[in-house]
Design an enzyme around this catalytic site. Structure first.
Site, PDB file in Angstrom:
ATOM      1  N   TRP A 100      -9.899  22.039 -39.658  1.00 41.60           N
ATOM      2  CA  TRP A 100      -9.861  22.454 -41.066  1.00 41.60           C
ATOM      3  C   TRP A 100     -11.246  22.480 -41.675  1.00 41.60           C
ATOM      4  O   TRP A 100     -11.574  23.371 -42.459  1.00 41.60           O
ATOM      5  CB  TRP A 100      -8.904  21.562 -41.860  1.00 41.60           C
ATOM      6  CG  TRP A 100      -7.510  21.707 -41.341  1.00 41.60           C
ATOM      7  CD1 TRP A 100      -6.783  20.785 -40.654  1.00 41.60           C
ATOM      8  CD2 TRP A 100      -6.698  22.888 -41.393  1.00 41.60           C
ATOM      9  NE1 TRP A 100      -5.578  21.302 -40.289  1.00 41.60           N
ATOM     10  CE2 TRP A 100      -5.495  22.590 -40.723  1.00 41.60           C
ATOM     11  CE3 TRP A 100      -6.876  24.169 -41.924  1.00 41.60           C
ATOM     12  CZ2 TRP A 100      -4.466  23.523 -40.576  1.00 41.60           C
ATOM     13  CZ3 TRP A 100      -5.851  25.095 -41.789  1.00 41.60           C
ATOM     14  CH2 TRP A 100      -4.668  24.766 -41.125  1.00 41.60           C
ATOM     15  N   ASP A 147     -10.786  17.046 -48.844  1.00 37.49           N
ATOM     16  CA  ASP A 147      -9.519  17.709 -48.544  1.00 37.49           C
ATOM     17  C   ASP A 147      -8.552  16.596 -48.123  1.00 37.49           C
ATOM     18  O   ASP A 147      -8.607  16.111 -46.999  1.00 37.49           O
ATOM     19  CB  ASP A 147      -9.736  18.713 -47.409  1.00 37.49           C
ATOM     20  CG  ASP A 147      -8.459  19.403 -46.961  1.00 37.49           C
ATOM     21  OD1 ASP A 147      -7.359  18.960 -47.353  1.00 37.49           O
ATOM     22  OD2 ASP A 147      -8.555  20.385 -46.206  1.00 37.49           O
ATOM     23  N   LYS A 193       2.714  18.488 -47.261  1.00 37.46           N
ATOM     24  CA  LYS A 193       2.730  17.305 -46.393  1.00 37.46           C
ATOM     25  C   LYS A 193       3.250  16.088 -47.160  1.00 37.46           C
ATOM     26  O   LYS A 193       4.287  15.542 -46.822  1.00 37.46           O
ATOM     27  CB  LYS A 193       1.333  17.039 -45.858  1.00 37.46           C
ATOM     28  CG  LYS A 193       0.826  18.176 -44.992  1.00 37.46           C
ATOM     29  CD  LYS A 193      -0.667  18.171 -44.883  1.00 37.46           C
ATOM     30  CE  LYS A 193      -1.169  19.369 -44.126  1.00 37.46           C
ATOM     31  NZ  LYS A 193      -0.832  19.356 -42.695  1.00 37.46           N
TER      32      LYS A 193
HETATM   33  C1  LIG Z   1      -6.581  18.955 -43.885  1.00 37.51           C
HETATM   34  C2  LIG Z   1      -5.950  20.309 -44.071  1.00 37.51           C
HETATM   35  N1  LIG Z   1      -6.579  21.236 -44.793  1.00 37.51           N
HETATM   36  C3  LIG Z   1      -6.049  22.457 -44.972  1.00 37.51           C
HETATM   37  C4  LIG Z   1      -4.846  22.823 -44.409  1.00 37.51           C
HETATM   38  C5  LIG Z   1      -4.313  24.195 -44.653  1.00 37.51           C
HETATM   39  O1  LIG Z   1      -3.483  24.147 -45.707  1.00 37.51           O
HETATM   40  P1  LIG Z   1      -2.773  25.435 -46.334  1.00 37.51           P
HETATM   41  O2  LIG Z   1      -1.895  25.963 -45.271  1.00 37.51           O
HETATM   42  O3  LIG Z   1      -2.063  24.867 -47.520  1.00 37.51           O
HETATM   43  O4  LIG Z   1      -3.844  26.395 -46.720  1.00 37.51           O
HETATM   44  C6  LIG Z   1      -4.138  21.873 -43.679  1.00 37.51           C
HETATM   45  C7  LIG Z   1      -2.814  22.243 -43.113  1.00 37.51           C
HETATM   46  O5  LIG Z   1      -2.294  21.692 -42.214  1.00 37.51           O
HETATM   47  C8  LIG Z   1      -4.707  20.586 -43.491  1.00 37.51           C
HETATM   48  O6  LIG Z   1      -4.098  19.668 -42.751  1.00 37.51           O
END
Ligand SMILES: Cc1ncc(COP(=O)(O)O)c(C=O)c1O
Length: 333
Positions: free
Chosen positions: A102, A145, A169
């Site tokens: 991520w 994040d 989540k």
């Molecule tokens: C730490 C983190 N950031 C971002 C995301 C992506 O999130 P989204 O699908 O809401 O854009 C995730 C998804 O699993 C994640 O675990």
């Protein structure tokens, strides 16, 4: 059919009590004769739902008054660009910590707007340890994040400039993204950016510059109320630590299962593990499913297994997984 234990990383399981309340209120929210889904976001009913959800989140996380709480769309991924767009404020570079897939995406997105300095990276260890020595962390706003971690334990919001999290989540259903931003950091976006990227415009309009994700906001509010009723984030932390420790112990104590992550870097929320023989992965997954334990397949970039054990995963679900793992090892190990 009774409910199964769903270890999905997201969309993840929700508290059963929340789903039942949503079911009860589905067609007629508190006697108003319509579903929350059908309400105007500007009507007094939804405004009260929205305000209560924000108040409860502020209370749960002890969010200081100089922080805005935004209920947005676009997922955590939209914040990969929104953060540099709002926080650069004329600056030309930003520091990032590269912890995995991520942050890789967040870094790639930031590079569209500024120079990125990777101040610490876990890449050399294949993302199993983050070097303690990092040049990172000067007198700059810290951005986190917290998609997985939010609400799993108390955190000191005042240490951060921005916290963001996709809801799917630990907050509620997919489609809602929560952003908590210090109010002195907003109001000067990179020129030419779309209006929907602008935290100040969203804050000034109570996240209702355009139609917000109303049903997700409502369900998040039910989750916040459930968290309050169950003792808040300290109580969650106690259960979450216990759940994670027993699952890691089951992995570490066996020669059949393995988790390569450094002890100091392990997540309480997402527990990856591999089997000694990857050829048994498919059998493990299908037998687990038959035992009512689903979505244990690891991320496609890593393989193996991953058990996500957010707030809504009951301790009994973790216990059931641990006994299944022991039994599987006995038969196949
Ligand atoms: C730490 C983190 N950031 C971002 C995301 C992506 O999130 P989204 O699908 O809401 O854009 C995730 C998804 O699993 C994640 O675990």
């Amino acid at each position: 059919m009774s409910r199964i234990y769903n270890f999905s990383a997201g969309p993840a399981c929700l508290p059963e009590a929340v789903l039942q309340q949503a079911q009860q209120e589905m067609t007629d929210w508190q006697g108003c004769g319509m579903s929350v889904m059908e309400m105007s976001h500007r009507g007094k009913e939804f405004m009260s739902i929205a305000a209560q959800a924000e108040a409860d989140l502020r209370e749960l996380m002890a969010i200081p008054d100089n922080y805005k709480v935004l209920f947005l769309q676009g997922g955590a991924s939209a914040q990969f660009s929104n953060v540099p767009v709002n926080l650069l404020r004329g600056k030309k570079s930003a520091d990032y910590i590269y912890t995995g897939q991520w942050s890789k995406k967040a870094i790639a997105e930031a590079k569209r707007f500024c120079d990125v300095n990777v101040a610490a990276s876990a890449e050399a260890s294949n993302f199993s340890v983050l070097p303690a020595q990092s040049e990172w962390c000067g007198d700059v706003p810290l951005v986190a994040d917290l998609s997985s971690t939010i609400l799993s334990r108390p955190i000191d919001v005042s240490k951060f400039g921005v916290i963001y999290a996709g809801a799917q989540k630990n907050i509620g259903p997919a489609g809602l993204t929560v952003v908590i931003v210090r109010d002195d950091l907003i109001g000067e976006t990179v020129p030419g950016m779309p209006v929907l990227c602008d935290y100040k415009i969203m804050a000034d309009n109570d996240s209702m510059y355009n139609t917000p994700p109303t049903y997700g906001w409502y369900l998040a509010g039910l989750v916040f109320a459930w968290l309050k009723k169950n003792g808040g984030l300290s109580a969650m932390a106690e259960v979450n630590e216990r759940k994670a420790n027993k699952l890691y112990a089951a992995i570490d104590d066996s020669d059949f299962y393995a988790n390569p992550i450094d002890l100091n870097c392990r997540s309480w929320m997402n527990v990856p593990f591999t089997l000694a023989n990857a050829e048994l992965d498919a059998t493990f997954l299908s037998e687990a499913k038959a035992a009512g334990l689903v979505t244990l397949k690891g991320h496609r970039s890593v393989g193996g297994m991953r058990a996500s054990i957010y707030n809504a995963m009951p301790e009994a679900g973790v216990d059931a997984l641990i006994s299944f793992m022991a039994d599987f090892e006995k038969r196949q190990g």
